[in-house]
Scaffold this motif. Structure first.
Motif, PDB file in Angstrom:
ATOM      1  N   TYR A   1       0.836  -1.211   0.000  1.00 25.28           N
ATOM      2  CA  TYR A   1       0.000   0.000   0.000  1.00 25.28           C
ATOM      3  C   TYR A   1       0.874   1.265   0.000  1.00 25.28           C
TER       4      TYR A   1
ATOM      5  N   ASP B   1       0.978   7.879  -5.525  1.00 23.60           N
ATOM      6  CA  ASP B   1       0.081   9.037  -5.631  1.00 23.60           C
ATOM      7  C   ASP B   1       0.807  10.339  -5.313  1.00 23.60           C
TER       8      ASP B   1
ATOM      9  N   GLU C   1       2.668   1.507  -3.539  1.00 25.33           N
ATOM     10  CA  GLU C   1       1.793   1.699  -4.698  1.00 25.33           C
ATOM     11  C   GLU C   1       0.884   2.915  -4.569  1.00 25.33           C
ATOM     12  N   VAL C   2       0.381   3.158  -3.367  1.00 24.74           N
ATOM     13  CA  VAL C   2      -0.606   4.228  -3.206  1.00 24.74           C
ATOM     14  C   VAL C   2       0.037   5.497  -2.650  1.00 24.74           C
TER      15      VAL C   2
END
Length: 121
Positions: free
Chosen positions: A56, A64, A59-60
């Motif tokens: 998480y 982001d 990737e996030v």
């Protein structure tokens, strides 16, 4: 009524704000986002939760954040380019107006009537 759009942009103010934002952007890195995630991972120990959180975070959170920083840098670059075009166009209009004024024929000095006398022009 005119359909002309008028702009009153504080060029120095905008450029000052851009410099501040660019400085702040330079101070931010993926490591700033990853460091707190590392602390969380260290507290989780070896577990399935650690694996899920690491995925998480990478990737996030980091992904982001990188995408957001790219969008912000692009926006700042776009505003900077727009300001350059605005200043260039303003300079062009000023130069054209000066040339137009210089091209006007000279007119003799205006004589003002003295009290009780008429002056022909």
């Amino acid at each position: 009524m005119s359909d002309a759009i008028e702009y009153d942009i504080d060029v120095a103010g905008v450029r000052g704000t851009l410099r501040v934002v660019q400085g702040q952007l330079a101070d931010i890195s993926v490591a700033d986002i990853r460091a707190p995630a590392n602390a969380v991972e260290n507290s989780l120990g070896a577990s399935k939760t650690l694996s899920a959180f690491t995925r998480y975070a990478d990737e996030v959170l980091v992904g982001d954040s990188e995408a957001t920083m790219t969008r912000i840098r692009n926006a700042v670059g776009g505003v900077d380019a727009a300001m350059a075009e605005y200043v260039s166009a303003d300079n062009t209009m000023t130069d054209q107006a000066r040339r137009a004024v210089v091209g006007l024929p000279m007119r003799g000095a205006v004589q003002h009537a003295k009290p009780g006398r008429l002056v022909a022009q």
